[in-house]
Design a protein around this motif. Sequence first.
Motif, mmCIF file in Angstrom:
data_model
loop_
_atom_site.group_PDB
_atom_site.id
_atom_site.type_symbol
_atom_site.label_atom_id
_atom_site.label_comp_id
_atom_site.label_asym_id
_atom_site.label_seq_id
_atom_site.Cartn_x
_atom_site.Cartn_y
_atom_site.Cartn_z
ATOM 1 N N TYR A 129 82.445 116.370 140.544
ATOM 2 C CA TYR A 129 82.113 115.608 141.586
ATOM 3 C C TYR A 129 82.481 114.067 142.021
ATOM 4 O O TYR A 129 82.575 113.824 142.883
ATOM 5 N N GLU A 183 92.519 116.349 143.334
ATOM 6 C CA GLU A 183 93.373 115.986 144.456
ATOM 7 C C GLU A 183 93.193 116.979 145.413
ATOM 8 O O GLU A 183 93.312 118.199 145.365
ATOM 9 N N GLN A 210 96.397 107.578 145.757
ATOM 10 C CA GLN A 210 96.791 106.974 144.725
ATOM 11 C C GLN A 210 97.903 105.978 144.976
ATOM 12 O O GLN A 210 98.842 106.315 145.737
ATOM 13 N N TYR A 216 82.399 123.699 145.490
ATOM 14 C CA TYR A 216 81.257 122.763 145.636
ATOM 15 C C TYR A 216 79.907 123.507 145.654
ATOM 16 O O TYR A 216 79.508 123.939 144.617
ATOM 17 N N SER A 229 91.800 120.387 155.292
ATOM 18 C CA SER A 229 90.306 120.366 154.642
ATOM 19 C C SER A 229 89.617 121.333 155.761
ATOM 20 O O SER A 229 88.841 121.939 155.476
ATOM 21 N N ASP A 289 82.736 112.142 145.216
ATOM 22 C CA ASP A 289 84.158 111.450 145.310
ATOM 23 C C ASP A 289 84.875 112.909 146.098
ATOM 24 O O ASP A 289 85.213 113.994 145.444
ATOM 25 N N GLN A 290 85.060 112.790 147.236
ATOM 26 C CA GLN A 290 85.659 113.908 148.000
ATOM 27 C C GLN A 290 86.998 114.051 147.988
ATOM 28 O O GLN A 290 87.883 113.094 148.121
ATOM 29 N N ARG A 291 87.729 115.342 147.766
ATOM 30 C CA ARG A 291 89.182 115.456 147.649
ATOM 31 C C ARG A 291 89.350 116.553 148.606
ATOM 32 O O ARG A 291 88.677 117.603 148.574
ATOM 33 N N SER A 292 90.249 116.371 149.622
ATOM 34 C CA SER A 292 90.700 117.508 150.611
ATOM 35 C C SER A 292 91.962 118.189 149.995
ATOM 36 O O SER A 292 92.929 117.547 149.478
ATOM 37 N N ALA A 293 92.110 119.361 150.730
ATOM 38 C CA ALA A 293 93.062 120.128 150.359
ATOM 39 C C ALA A 293 94.294 119.583 150.633
ATOM 40 O O ALA A 293 94.337 118.777 151.657
ATOM 41 N N MET A 312 85.994 108.486 148.914
ATOM 42 C CA MET A 312 85.196 107.969 147.409
ATOM 43 C C MET A 312 83.909 108.419 148.010
ATOM 44 O O MET A 312 83.227 108.023 149.182
ATOM 45 N N GLY A 369 96.721 115.473 149.421
ATOM 46 C CA GLY A 369 95.715 115.725 150.127
ATOM 47 C C GLY A 369 94.559 114.518 150.553
ATOM 48 O O GLY A 369 95.157 113.433 149.953
ATOM 49 N N GLY A 370 93.831 114.486 151.213
ATOM 50 C CA GLY A 370 93.144 113.294 151.446
ATOM 51 C C GLY A 370 91.877 113.092 150.255
ATOM 52 O O GLY A 370 91.665 114.171 149.489
ATOM 53 N N MET A 371 91.503 112.077 150.366
ATOM 54 C CA MET A 371 90.469 111.648 149.259
ATOM 55 C C MET A 371 89.385 110.823 150.219
ATOM 56 O O MET A 371 89.880 109.968 151.014
#
Lengths: 442, 233
Positions: B217, B233, A265, B161, A144, A195-199, A176, A172-174
Amino acid sequence: MSDRTEDWGLRESATFDRRTIHEIQRAADTGIYDIRGFGAKRHLPHFDDLLFLGASMSRYPLEGYREKCATDVVLGDRYASRPLHLDIPVTIAGMSFGALSANAKDALGRGASAVGTSTTTGDGGMTDEERGQSRTLVYQYLPSRYGMNPDHLRMADAIEVVLGQGAKPGGGGMLMGQKISDRVAEMRTLPAGIDQRSACRHPDWTGPDDLAIKIEELREITDWKTPVYIKVGASRTYYDVKLAVKSGADVVVLDGMQGGTAATQEVFIEHVGIPILAAIPQAVQALQEMGMHRRVQLIVSGGIRSGADVAKAMALGADAVGIGTAALIALGCNHPRWSEDYQRIGSEAGFYDDYQAGQDPAGISTQDPELAARLDPEQAGRRLANYLRVMTLEAQTIARACGKSHLHNLEPQDLVALNMEAAAMARVPLAGTEWVPGSTPG
Amino acid sequence: MKKLSLAEHSVRELNSALHDPQAMDGGTEWYVSDPDGRHALACGLNDELQVTIDGHAGYYCAGMNQHATVVVNGTVGVGVAENMMSGLVRVRGNASQSAGATGHGGLLVIEGNASARCGISMKGIDIVVGGDVGHMSAFMGQAGRLVVCGDAGEAFGDSIYEARLYVRGQVESLGADCIEKPMRDEHREELRGLLAHAGMDFDPSEFRRYGSARELYNFHVDNAGIEQGDSHE
Ligand SMILES: Cc1cc2nc3c(=O)[nH]c(=O)nc-3n(C[C@H](O)[C@H](O)[C@H](O)COP(=O)(O)O)c2cc1C
């Protein structure tokens, strides 16, 4: 849940047990998979399935309190001009500010520094609290690149290029929305509350050949002073370790499937990756075949809880270990003093794994200022230091009993396994036999 | 002006000199010859230097640049100006993949074309490309502005984003959650400034603007749609 049901003669399905039924119902209600923190909760072959053969007639033990059993470790002397010198081989694994509160990061730094070991940043960058409290700080370089900053890179004592985590190799990371406070959002350049998702893949390199060039860049930027680690989740470990060494790693960090996470998950946590027990011998074999065992150091993590686990990991060939979940528990996570609060949010002390929710009663996996204020960094730091001291003393106790004057002298020959699975994975004989399942005789 | 030939000196010697203001004897201008595609040239700069690289550079040229101006009279490999914080990087030729990846600030100008993933995970950098950009450009772009004076490849702005994207030519396809947005005066004004800063002579009114629909989002059932894959993800 009461077990009255058994008195009534009701039979619970082993396949569709209550937890499984509950999960099907939850999925049907919400239409979205379950996301949680903590590590794998299922039973797995683990260090508990190994035992040490203490010394007796054929080997001399060392005297418990008088004879030296050293614990120090040097990490990253392959290429870096400033390798790390740690007093104990138990390091604090990467956990992000964002996943954890600033107070928790502060406490981890205090605890680790008090006993001469390192802490590690995480997805989301380096905070002043952390750099301030951690005498030795490892800076993670993640897909990320949230908060990635060359000034911090130069301030770091080591750089850890993260390819994956044991809890989610390939994911990847998450983070919330509840935990994306204004400060977290700003550090990650994201809108607050999403809600953030990282690569899951690095943005500017793909295979090991590219990674070698990436590492060369990181070394050029830091003038070849700073050790570079590569962190992988345990899966195809033998090949991953070979490629990590080829790519120029000073240190390989290997995280087994039991490894903790802040938010992943459930299906990922429980079904992807292999236990650390199965991964360490693969890594050691890869290093040995390249003539790099002990020259490229191996740090292992994933479900390390005690000095016995540390000693076993080291006997299998690791140079050091990392802890995440256990460190949080030492700070106060899942402590019974918050029992009522845990119940209020549908959990209980000893079960709490909703790190993603940001409502941690112990003030650790949260960005809520009121909850975070519950954690006193000084006191929590002392608790962590105590725990790290106990782990070290335990590991020394075992090493002395095996006649070893340094934890690094522990070896696979000191170990036996209690069952076939562990014997085959750890590549040590089943207790009372000379049988290592899976190894070809002669 | 200091001159250094990479036929005679190593990359290590070049970078350590550029990292050490003392070594400059007060001079801030550098001319680097014979780069021959070497990697990690002029990366990690942290002073107001003017560096000219006369030829082709390999991967991560001017990586993590802060304050400096780096001009490459040639093409560059993967990840030029990756994670740039400030300053200016100008490539007179074409750029390979991931140009300006994760950059936090500064201006990256590519006078030719840029390959795939230009501006991937950009976090505040401005990128102006004189020609085309390849597929997945501005993937997960968080902040900053990407200006494409030619065409954009497939899945432009996927999972974007808050980065702002301007394209003068065709967009082959838009990625998940990326939509066309109206060009208002403020956008034309912003674009005019960027083009002028980059030294590109195009009319802002020829460009279209793209950005986030902000529909991915939050994780909920509607975002788990099969057609867009597991894009949260
Ligand atoms: C709350 C939490 C946050 C984490 N954040 C990160 C992270 O940002 N980057 C990373 O590489 N690993 C992260 N991890 C994984 C740890 O670095 C480590 O691999 C794992 O916790 C080790 O297993 P253990 O928890 O059983 O000790 C996190 C773990 C936890 C529990």
